[in-house]
Write a protein that holds these residues in place. Structure first.
Motif, PDB file in Angstrom:
ATOM      1  N   VAL A  41       0.858  -1.190   0.000  1.00  0.00           N
ATOM      2  CA  VAL A  41       0.000   0.000   0.000  1.00  0.00           C
ATOM      3  C   VAL A  41       0.892   1.237   0.000  1.00  0.00           C
ATOM      4  O   VAL A  41       1.735   1.404   0.885  1.00  0.00           O
ATOM      5  N   SER A  42       0.724   2.088  -0.993  1.00  0.00           N
ATOM      6  CA  SER A  42       1.513   3.317  -1.083  1.00  0.00           C
ATOM      7  C   SER A  42       0.708   4.485  -0.527  1.00  0.00           C
ATOM      8  O   SER A  42      -0.481   4.644  -0.823  1.00  0.00           O
ATOM      9  N   VAL A  43       1.379   5.303   0.279  1.00  0.00           N
ATOM     10  CA  VAL A  43       0.730   6.432   0.948  1.00  0.00           C
ATOM     11  C   VAL A  43       1.530   7.702   0.675  1.00  0.00           C
ATOM     12  O   VAL A  43       2.747   7.740   0.917  1.00  0.00           O
ATOM     13  N   ALA A  44       0.856   8.730   0.168  1.00  0.00           N
ATOM     14  CA  ALA A  44       1.475  10.045   0.003  1.00  0.00           C
ATOM     15  C   ALA A  44       0.939  10.950   1.104  1.00  0.00           C
ATOM     16  O   ALA A  44      -0.275  11.049   1.312  1.00  0.00           O
ATOM     17  N   THR A  45       1.838  11.604   1.828  1.00  0.00           N
ATOM     18  CA  THR A  45       1.424  12.472   2.924  1.00  0.00           C
ATOM     19  C   THR A  45       2.142  13.807   2.843  1.00  0.00           C
ATOM     20  O   THR A  45       3.287  13.885   2.401  1.00  0.00           O
ATOM     21  N   PHE A  46       1.484  14.856   3.279  1.00  0.00           N
ATOM     22  CA  PHE A  46       2.176  16.142   3.409  1.00  0.00           C
ATOM     23  C   PHE A  46       2.983  16.117   4.705  1.00  0.00           C
ATOM     24  O   PHE A  46       2.709  15.317   5.613  1.00  0.00           O
ATOM     25  N   PRO A  47       4.015  16.964   4.824  1.00  0.00           N
ATOM     26  CA  PRO A  47       5.006  16.799   5.899  1.00  0.00           C
ATOM     27  C   PRO A  47       4.466  16.798   7.317  1.00  0.00           C
ATOM     28  O   PRO A  47       4.871  15.965   8.133  1.00  0.00           O
ATOM     29  N   THR A  48       3.558  17.733   7.673  1.00  0.00           N
ATOM     30  CA  THR A  48       3.150  17.790   9.077  1.00  0.00           C
ATOM     31  C   THR A  48       2.315  16.575   9.479  1.00  0.00           C
ATOM     32  O   THR A  48       2.389  16.128  10.627  1.00  0.00           O
ATOM     33  N   ALA A  49       1.538  16.025   8.560  1.00  0.00           N
ATOM     34  CA  ALA A  49       0.851  14.763   8.869  1.00  0.00           C
ATOM     35  C   ALA A  49       1.884  13.659   9.059  1.00  0.00           C
ATOM     36  O   ALA A  49       1.731  12.778   9.916  1.00  0.00           O
ATOM     37  N   GLY A  50       2.959  13.730   8.262  1.00  0.00           N
ATOM     38  CA  GLY A  50       4.025  12.745   8.375  1.00  0.00           C
ATOM     39  C   GLY A  50       4.821  12.866   9.659  1.00  0.00           C
ATOM     40  O   GLY A  50       5.582  11.953  10.018  1.00  0.00           O
TER      41      GLY A  50
END
Length: 316
Positions: free
Chosen positions: A93-102
């Motif tokens: 499963v590939s997940v793209a996240t913006f930095p603060t969520a990361g």
């Protein structure tokens, strides 16, 4: 009609060019074109037409591409039903996240999911403006996105939206600033202040325009950066004030203070975007459910006891 060719047509609708489809599906452009021509023969109508140096979908092509979404979702649903029957949420499963969520709720989700054998989560940091988040779903199973109130639903894009949390956006000031002694700020308190902004069309930039409308005064943006740590460092040096997400904001140890803003709805909605077919996969649903659990826990940790967050499922 061949299901694989239908999927190529949908990819063309999403990506806009044969070369982009070829790159995404690991084919040559000529192979993609050949498959689309075969699909056109099966359909009995022109599905594409020339436009400049490329091709675009005809009305018939757009209609068939839309139906391809339903076909892909039905196939994924059948596969998910079997996975549930045998109790096997395995896969990549590939997940793209913006930095603060990361930096907040995504890492504990990845850690919890690492205990499930056969399930791998590949995380990528992608900070996009609000119009770009939906396009990332072509390459990632789950896209963690954000927007301002009233703009969190990307309706009409055929995507599944899963609400995660709402995060206040506070004003960050340097220590010793004239407004640092106030417990909360109003838009008029900030008139005349230089601002550290974000790239145009990012969510926080739209909030600056709202401040201009409320105060009827123009805002001077002296720097534009997309990294919150750089923003905080610039604020600490007295270069300007800025907005910062509350859940990841630093404090006096970094030479800054944060204050809530009243008079405008200074917050952002955080949600997941998924293609409908990808959302049917048991592995993807397992990852999405854990990410949501961690997001709800994060919001609860910043919410007073008398105002519990909404924890029921919110599918849009």
């Amino acid at each position: 009609m061949d299901v694989r060719r239908l999927d190529l047509l949908r990819e063309l609708a999403d990506r806009g060019s044969v070369h982009a489809v070829a790159a995404a599906t690991h084919r040559t452009p000529s192979a993609v074109s050949q498959q689309l021509k075969l699909l056109e023969r099966e359909a009995g109508l022109p599905l594409t037409e020339r436009s400049g140096r490329g091709i675009v979908l005809t009305d018939a092509g757009r209609a068939l591409a839309a139906s391809a979404i339903d076909v892909a979702a039905a196939i994924a649903r059948a596969e998910a039903t079997w996975d549930e029957y045998i109790g096997d949420p395995t896969g990549h499963v590939s997940v793209a996240t913006f930095p603060t969520a990361g930096q907040t709720f995504v890492p504990p989700a990845v850690a919890a999911l690492a205990r499930l054998p056969g399930l791998t989560v590949e995380l990528t940091s992608r900070d996009a403006d609000m119009t770009d988040f939906p396009s990332l779903t072509a390459d990632y199973d789950i896209v963690i996105a954000y927007s301002l109130p009233g703009q969190r639903s990307w309706s009409g894009r055929g995507l599944r939206n899963i609400y995660l949390l709402s995060e206040p956006l506070d004003v960050v000031l340097p220590l010793g600033h004239r407004l640092a002694g106030k417990s909360e700020l109003t838009p008029h308190d900030l008139v005349g202040e230089p601002w550290i902004g974000v790239p145009e069309q990012f969510a926080f930039d739209l909030l600056l325009h709202e401040l201009e409308a409320v105060t009827q005064s123009e805002i001077e943006v002296v720097q534009r950066v997309s990294d919150n740590l750089i923003t905080e460092a610039l604020v600490a040096q007295g270069i300007g004030v800025a907005f910062t997400p509350r859940f990841t904001a630093s404090g006096p140890e970094k030479g800054i203070v944060t204050r809530p803003l009243t008079g405008v709805e200074a917050s952002r909605h955080v949600l997941m975007l998924l293609r409908p077919d990808k959302a049917e996969r048991l592995a993807v649903r397992t990852v999405a459910d854990e990410i949501r659990r961690q997001a709800v826990a994060l919001e609860a940790s910043h919410t007073p006891a008398e105002e519990p967050p909404l924890v029921g499922p919110r599918w849009v």
